[in-house]
Design a protein around this motif. Sequence first.
Motif, mmCIF file in Angstrom:
data_model
loop_
_atom_site.group_PDB
_atom_site.id
_atom_site.type_symbol
_atom_site.label_atom_id
_atom_site.label_comp_id
_atom_site.label_asym_id
_atom_site.label_seq_id
_atom_site.Cartn_x
_atom_site.Cartn_y
_atom_site.Cartn_z
ATOM 1 N N LYS A 94 -4.340 -55.534 64.998
ATOM 2 C CA LYS A 94 -4.973 -56.504 62.541
ATOM 3 C C LYS A 94 -5.873 -57.184 63.005
ATOM 4 O O LYS A 94 -6.783 -57.144 62.895
ATOM 5 N N SER A 95 -6.408 -57.980 64.334
ATOM 6 C CA SER A 95 -7.011 -58.751 64.023
ATOM 7 C C SER A 95 -8.659 -58.725 64.849
ATOM 8 O O SER A 95 -9.237 -58.252 65.247
ATOM 9 N N GLY A 96 -7.632 -57.526 66.094
ATOM 10 C CA GLY A 96 -8.819 -57.206 66.658
ATOM 11 C C GLY A 96 -9.481 -57.904 67.738
ATOM 12 O O GLY A 96 -10.060 -57.646 68.842
ATOM 13 N N HIS A 97 -9.023 -58.887 67.587
ATOM 14 C CA HIS A 97 -9.414 -60.508 69.133
ATOM 15 C C HIS A 97 -8.873 -59.487 70.619
ATOM 16 O O HIS A 97 -7.629 -59.165 70.174
ATOM 17 N N ALA A 98 -9.664 -59.061 72.152
ATOM 18 C CA ALA A 98 -9.164 -59.051 72.474
ATOM 19 C C ALA A 98 -8.381 -60.819 73.607
ATOM 20 O O ALA A 98 -8.881 -61.241 73.573
ATOM 21 N N TYR A 99 -7.341 -60.519 74.479
ATOM 22 C CA TYR A 99 -6.541 -61.590 74.771
ATOM 23 C C TYR A 99 -6.446 -61.100 75.990
ATOM 24 O O TYR A 99 -5.835 -59.198 76.822
ATOM 25 N N PHE A 100 -6.594 -61.740 76.977
ATOM 26 C CA PHE A 100 -6.390 -60.926 78.663
ATOM 27 C C PHE A 100 -6.759 -62.995 79.796
ATOM 28 O O PHE A 100 -6.688 -64.132 79.039
ATOM 29 N N THR A 101 -5.941 -62.859 80.771
ATOM 30 C CA THR A 101 -6.227 -63.309 81.473
ATOM 31 C C THR A 101 -8.001 -63.653 82.533
ATOM 32 O O THR A 101 -7.537 -61.457 83.319
#
Length: 101
Positions: free
Chosen positions: A37-44
Amino acid sequence: MSVSQINKYIQFKIQSDLKLKGVAIKGEISNFTVHYKSGHAYFTLKDSASSIKAVMFSRCVERLRFVPENGMSVLVVGNIEVYERDGVYQIVANEIQPMGV
Protein backbone atom coordinates in the motif's frame (compact mmCIF):
# COMPACT_ATOMS: atom_id res chain seq x y z
CA MET A 1 9.62 9.18 32.88
CA SER A 2 7.13 7.27 30.78
CA VAL A 3 8.12 4.94 27.97
CA SER A 4 6.97 7.55 25.44
CA GLN A 5 8.97 10.28 27.13
CA ILE A 6 12.19 8.27 27.17
CA ASN A 7 11.77 7.27 23.50
CA LYS A 8 11.17 10.93 22.56
CA TYR A 9 14.25 11.94 24.53
CA ILE A 10 16.43 9.30 22.87
CA GLN A 11 15.12 10.37 19.44
CA PHE A 12 15.97 13.99 20.29
CA LYS A 13 19.52 13.00 21.29
CA ILE A 14 20.03 10.95 18.15
CA GLN A 15 18.60 13.67 15.87
CA SER A 16 20.93 16.26 17.38
CA ASP A 17 24.05 14.15 16.70
CA LEU A 18 25.42 15.32 13.34
CA LYS A 19 27.54 12.16 13.02
CA LEU A 20 24.31 10.17 12.57
CA LYS A 21 23.09 12.25 9.60
CA GLY A 22 24.09 11.26 6.08
CA VAL A 23 25.85 8.18 7.38
CA ALA A 24 26.94 5.51 4.89
CA ILE A 25 26.71 1.90 6.05
CA LYS A 26 27.85 -1.12 4.07
CA GLY A 27 26.28 -4.48 4.64
CA GLU A 28 24.11 -7.27 3.29
CA ILE A 29 20.38 -6.93 2.69
CA SER A 30 18.11 -9.31 4.57
CA ASN A 31 14.30 -9.59 4.74
CA PHE A 32 13.72 -7.01 1.99
CA THR A 33 10.03 -6.25 1.47
CA VAL A 34 8.07 -3.43 -0.13
CA HIS A 35 4.77 -2.67 1.56
CA TYR A 36 2.10 -3.02 -1.11
CA LYS A 37 0.00 0.00 0.00
CA SER A 38 2.59 2.57 1.06
CA GLY A 39 5.41 1.59 -1.28
CA HIS A 40 7.89 1.86 1.60
CA ALA A 41 10.72 -0.68 1.70
CA TYR A 42 11.66 -2.42 4.95
CA PHE A 43 14.79 -4.50 5.41
CA THR A 44 17.66 -5.39 7.69
CA LEU A 45 21.24 -4.45 6.93
CA LYS A 46 23.73 -6.90 8.43
CA ASP A 47 27.32 -7.98 8.55
CA SER A 48 28.94 -11.02 10.13
CA ALA A 49 28.51 -9.69 13.69
CA SER A 50 25.52 -7.34 13.84
CA SER A 51 22.44 -5.88 12.15
CA ILE A 52 20.39 -2.70 11.93
CA LYS A 53 16.78 -2.23 10.85
CA ALA A 54 16.21 -0.04 7.81
CA VAL A 55 13.35 1.72 6.10
CA MET A 56 13.26 3.53 2.76
CA PHE A 57 10.22 5.65 2.06
CA SER A 58 8.39 5.30 -1.25
CA ARG A 59 9.68 8.55 -2.77
CA CYS A 60 13.23 7.17 -2.48
CA VAL A 61 12.26 3.62 -3.48
CA GLU A 62 10.89 5.03 -6.75
CA ARG A 63 14.33 6.50 -7.55
CA LEU A 64 16.20 3.19 -7.21
CA ARG A 65 17.92 2.08 -10.41
CA PHE A 66 18.02 -1.59 -9.42
CA VAL A 67 15.92 -4.10 -7.50
CA PRO A 68 17.44 -4.82 -4.06
CA GLU A 69 17.55 -8.52 -3.21
CA ASN A 70 18.24 -10.52 -0.08
CA GLY A 71 21.92 -11.37 0.23
CA MET A 72 23.03 -8.41 -1.90
CA SER A 73 26.01 -6.37 -0.62
CA VAL A 74 25.09 -2.70 -0.62
CA LEU A 75 26.00 0.75 0.63
CA VAL A 76 23.07 2.47 2.35
CA VAL A 77 23.11 6.23 2.92
CA GLY A 78 20.67 7.87 5.32
CA ASN A 79 19.99 9.13 8.82
CA ILE A 80 19.87 7.15 12.05
CA GLU A 81 16.54 7.73 13.80
CA VAL A 82 14.36 6.21 16.51
CA TYR A 83 11.00 4.73 15.61
CA GLU A 84 9.40 5.99 18.81
CA ARG A 85 6.40 3.67 18.85
CA ASP A 86 8.61 0.58 19.14
CA GLY A 87 11.68 2.19 20.71
CA VAL A 88 13.86 0.87 17.90
CA TYR A 89 16.66 2.72 16.19
CA GLN A 90 17.03 2.32 12.45
CA ILE A 91 18.53 3.88 9.39
CA VAL A 92 16.10 5.84 7.25
CA ALA A 93 17.67 5.24 3.85
CA ASN A 94 17.83 7.90 1.16
CA GLU A 95 20.02 5.87 -1.20
CA ILE A 96 21.00 2.27 -1.73
CA GLN A 97 23.85 1.36 -4.06
CA PRO A 98 25.12 -2.11 -4.93
CA MET A 99 28.71 -2.53 -3.72
CA GLY A 100 31.22 -2.00 -6.48
CA VAL A 101 29.15 0.66 -8.26
